[in-house]
Design a protein around this motif. Sequence first.
Motif, PDB file in Angstrom:
ATOM      1  N   LEU A  77      10.102 -35.854 -43.790  1.00  0.00           N
ATOM      2  CA  LEU A  77       9.606 -34.692 -44.526  1.00  0.00           C
ATOM      3  C   LEU A  77      10.347 -33.431 -44.090  1.00  0.00           C
ATOM      4  CD1 LEU A  77       5.697 -34.926 -44.711  1.00  0.00           C
ATOM      5  CD2 LEU A  77       7.281 -34.780 -46.631  1.00  0.00           C
ATOM      6  N   ALA A  78      10.626 -33.339 -42.791  1.00  0.00           N
ATOM      7  CA  ALA A  78      11.325 -32.175 -42.246  1.00  0.00           C
ATOM      8  C   ALA A  78      12.833 -32.282 -42.419  1.00  0.00           C
ATOM      9  CB  ALA A  78      10.993 -32.017 -40.764  1.00  0.00           C
ATOM     10  N   ARG A  79      13.310 -33.361 -43.042  1.00  0.00           N
ATOM     11  CA  ARG A  79      14.738 -33.599 -43.276  1.00  0.00           C
ATOM     12  C   ARG A  79      15.524 -33.709 -41.966  1.00  0.00           C
ATOM     13  NH1 ARG A  79      12.204 -33.436 -47.545  1.00  0.00           N
ATOM     14  NH2 ARG A  79      12.979 -32.560 -49.516  1.00  0.00           N
ATOM     15  N   ALA A  80      14.875 -34.217 -40.919  1.00  0.00           N
ATOM     16  CA  ALA A  80      15.592 -34.421 -39.667  1.00  0.00           C
ATOM     17  C   ALA A  80      16.670 -35.491 -39.803  1.00  0.00           C
ATOM     18  CB  ALA A  80      14.607 -34.822 -38.561  1.00  0.00           C
ATOM     19  N   ASP A  81      16.547 -36.334 -40.821  1.00  0.00           N
ATOM     20  CA  ASP A  81      17.575 -37.351 -41.077  1.00  0.00           C
ATOM     21  C   ASP A  81      18.706 -36.815 -41.938  1.00  0.00           C
ATOM     22  OD1 ASP A  81      15.855 -37.018 -43.230  1.00  0.00           O
ATOM     23  OD2 ASP A  81      15.857 -39.145 -43.807  1.00  0.00           O
ATOM     24  N   ARG A  82      18.598 -35.550 -42.370  1.00  0.00           N
ATOM     25  CA  ARG A  82      19.633 -34.906 -43.186  1.00  0.00           C
ATOM     26  C   ARG A  82      19.871 -33.496 -42.646  1.00  0.00           C
ATOM     27  NH1 ARG A  82      16.102 -36.137 -48.172  1.00  0.00           N
ATOM     28  NH2 ARG A  82      14.735 -36.653 -46.424  1.00  0.00           N
ATOM     29  N   PRO A  83      20.648 -33.363 -41.590  1.00  0.00           N
ATOM     30  CA  PRO A  83      20.755 -32.079 -40.885  1.00  0.00           C
ATOM     31  C   PRO A  83      21.520 -30.992 -41.630  1.00  0.00           C
ATOM     32  CG  PRO A  83      22.261 -33.692 -39.933  1.00  0.00           C
ATOM     33  CD  PRO A  83      21.389 -34.445 -40.907  1.00  0.00           C
ATOM     34  N   ILE A  84      22.191 -31.324 -42.716  1.00  0.00           N
ATOM     35  CA  ILE A  84      23.019 -30.324 -43.398  1.00  0.00           C
ATOM     36  C   ILE A  84      22.196 -29.107 -43.816  1.00  0.00           C
ATOM     37  CG2 ILE A  84      22.765 -31.616 -45.555  1.00  0.00           C
ATOM     38  CD1 ILE A  84      25.624 -29.217 -44.523  1.00  0.00           C
ATOM     39  N   GLY A  85      20.962 -29.305 -44.241  1.00  0.00           N
ATOM     40  CA  GLY A  85      20.142 -28.180 -44.681  1.00  0.00           C
ATOM     41  C   GLY A  85      19.836 -27.210 -43.557  1.00  0.00           C
ATOM     42  N   THR A  86      19.625 -27.744 -42.347  1.00  0.00           N
ATOM     43  CA  THR A  86      19.403 -26.866 -41.202  1.00  0.00           C
ATOM     44  C   THR A  86      20.634 -26.017 -40.935  1.00  0.00           C
ATOM     45  OG1 THR A  86      17.844 -28.425 -40.211  1.00  0.00           O
ATOM     46  CG2 THR A  86      18.839 -26.797 -38.744  1.00  0.00           C
ATOM     47  N   TRP A  87      21.807 -26.624 -41.021  1.00  0.00           N
ATOM     48  CA  TRP A  87      23.050 -25.874 -40.833  1.00  0.00           C
ATOM     49  C   TRP A  87      23.182 -24.766 -41.881  1.00  0.00           C
ATOM     50  CZ3 TRP A  87      25.923 -25.635 -36.723  1.00  0.00           C
ATOM     51  CH2 TRP A  87      26.003 -26.724 -35.855  1.00  0.00           C
ATOM     52  N   ASP A 114      16.191 -42.883 -38.247  1.00  0.00           N
ATOM     53  CA  ASP A 114      16.079 -44.285 -38.636  1.00  0.00           C
ATOM     54  C   ASP A 114      16.330 -45.231 -37.465  1.00  0.00           C
ATOM     55  OD1 ASP A 114      15.630 -43.407 -41.213  1.00  0.00           O
ATOM     56  OD2 ASP A 114      17.708 -43.644 -41.847  1.00  0.00           O
ATOM     57  N   ARG A 115      17.129 -44.785 -36.486  1.00  0.00           N
ATOM     58  CA  ARG A 115      17.495 -45.675 -35.381  1.00  0.00           C
ATOM     59  C   ARG A 115      16.580 -45.548 -34.169  1.00  0.00           C
ATOM     60  NH1 ARG A 115      21.542 -44.525 -32.748  1.00  0.00           N
ATOM     61  NH2 ARG A 115      22.006 -42.444 -33.578  1.00  0.00           N
ATOM     62  N   LEU A 116      16.181 -44.314 -33.845  1.00  0.00           N
ATOM     63  CA  LEU A 116      15.572 -44.074 -32.545  1.00  0.00           C
ATOM     64  C   LEU A 116      14.135 -43.561 -32.583  1.00  0.00           C
ATOM     65  CD1 LEU A 116      18.638 -42.295 -30.869  1.00  0.00           C
ATOM     66  CD2 LEU A 116      17.987 -44.705 -30.682  1.00  0.00           C
ATOM     67  N   ALA A 117      13.742 -42.885 -33.644  1.00  0.00           N
ATOM     68  CA  ALA A 117      12.417 -42.274 -33.666  1.00  0.00           C
ATOM     69  C   ALA A 117      11.320 -43.337 -33.739  1.00  0.00           C
ATOM     70  CB  ALA A 117      12.283 -41.328 -34.861  1.00  0.00           C
ATOM     71  N   PRO A 118      10.204 -43.137 -33.039  1.00  0.00           N
ATOM     72  CA  PRO A 118       9.070 -44.070 -33.163  1.00  0.00           C
ATOM     73  C   PRO A 118       8.650 -44.197 -34.626  1.00  0.00           C
ATOM     74  CG  PRO A 118       8.729 -42.542 -31.349  1.00  0.00           C
ATOM     75  CD  PRO A 118       9.936 -42.048 -32.089  1.00  0.00           C
ATOM     76  N   PRO A 119       8.332 -45.401 -35.078  1.00  0.00           N
ATOM     77  CA  PRO A 119       8.026 -45.610 -36.499  1.00  0.00           C
ATOM     78  C   PRO A 119       6.983 -44.668 -37.076  1.00  0.00           C
ATOM     79  CG  PRO A 119       8.274 -47.726 -35.407  1.00  0.00           C
ATOM     80  CD  PRO A 119       8.344 -46.683 -34.332  1.00  0.00           C
ATOM     81  N   ARG A 120       5.945 -44.350 -36.298  1.00  0.00           N
ATOM     82  CA  ARG A 120       4.883 -43.496 -36.838  1.00  0.00           C
ATOM     83  C   ARG A 120       5.339 -42.062 -37.066  1.00  0.00           C
ATOM     84  NH1 ARG A 120      -0.098 -45.399 -37.341  1.00  0.00           N
ATOM     85  NH2 ARG A 120      -0.593 -47.435 -36.425  1.00  0.00           N
ATOM     86  N   THR A 121       6.390 -41.646 -36.392  1.00  0.00           N
ATOM     87  CA  THR A 121       6.877 -40.277 -36.571  1.00  0.00           C
ATOM     88  C   THR A 121       7.894 -40.160 -37.699  1.00  0.00           C
ATOM     89  OG1 THR A 121       8.766 -40.477 -35.040  1.00  0.00           O
ATOM     90  CG2 THR A 121       6.595 -39.923 -34.087  1.00  0.00           C
ATOM     91  N   ARG A 122       8.436 -41.260 -38.142  1.00  0.00           N
ATOM     92  CA  ARG A 122       9.551 -41.198 -39.095  1.00  0.00           C
ATOM     93  C   ARG A 122       9.184 -40.520 -40.414  1.00  0.00           C
ATOM     94  NH1 ARG A 122      11.916 -47.295 -37.958  1.00  0.00           N
ATOM     95  NH2 ARG A 122      12.593 -46.853 -35.806  1.00  0.00           N
ATOM     96  N   PRO A 123       8.021 -40.814 -41.021  1.00  0.00           N
ATOM     97  CA  PRO A 123       7.708 -40.113 -42.285  1.00  0.00           C
ATOM     98  C   PRO A 123       7.678 -38.600 -42.128  1.00  0.00           C
ATOM     99  CG  PRO A 123       6.253 -41.992 -41.974  1.00  0.00           C
ATOM    100  CD  PRO A 123       6.992 -41.813 -40.688  1.00  0.00           C
TER     101      PRO A 123
END
Length: 321
Positions: free
Chosen positions: A37-47, A24-33
């Motif tokens: 989708l990959a849950r990069a804004d919610r890293p708990i699932g990757t852990w 939300d803070r740093l990624a280029p706007p076009r990449t954010r959706p």
Amino acid sequence: MTGKNQTPEAAGPVADAVTGNWVDRLAPPRTRPYLRLARADRPIGTWLLLLPCWWGLLLGMLHDGRAGWHDLWIFAGCGIGAWLMRGAGCTWNDITDRHIDGSVARTAQRPIPSGQVSVKQALAWLVAQALVALCILLTFNMAAIALGVLALLPVAIYPFAKRFTWWPQIFLGLAFNWGALLAWTAHTGRLEWPAVVLYLAGIAWTLFYDTIYAHQDKEDDALIGVKSTARLFGARTPKWLSMFLILSVILQSLAVILAAVGGSSPALLVALLGPWAMGWHMQWQMRNLALDDNDRLLMLFRSNRDAGLLPLPFFAVALLL
């Protein structure tokens, strides 16, 4: 590339994203959706996908007493692969759940139901993530590669499980803990019983943490007919969570014993502290459980990263003994 209803600039953060996350803070706007989708804004699932991999790798090393430079790559490759495959799995989940997500307050702002990304675009993103993950998988031995391909089966089934069973968390556990089998095999060259028992311990852990998570959606799920262990257990949830806690600790302890058999007694004793430390953290979650407090539920769910990390230093120290 965005959907018809919203531009990325107009799309806000997803409801359960980490506040102030880098997407939300740093990624280029076009990449954010796509990152959402990959849950990069919610890293708990990757852990939660990664930690069973690291358990399996360390116990495999404890089992055969070998450690090499390739194990460093297995360690890192599991990290990269977990990020990619969690992203691919979540993208697939959002494609299959796009009509359900639009009816649930917590998920209505996800990229597909909110119109930020089309289904075709999401499918292309899924394939891209999976292909990069495949490149990493191909650096492992043939037995691990075969297990990695087989892992696609529970990943593909999981999004549909809540439509036909009250126990979709079992299918999530089957998918999310596969790394315990794969990483063990990537190190040892063969699948053995300690890894299988460790896999079962991870499934019990998933039943624990994802039942907590599912309580956030139980009212919306009831309205749209989606099944979950949270709805199934209701007020009896604490009793079930206690059983999953005990089962997870016992099975992980058994996996440690099977892996360390024939080694030194100090190594076995230190390694056994890992499951008990994790069980202590899960007990802390039980003491702080509030089934109707969504903020508390989300906090406890996310805390399972720390719970899953706790066995690792004990396993690592045991390797030195």
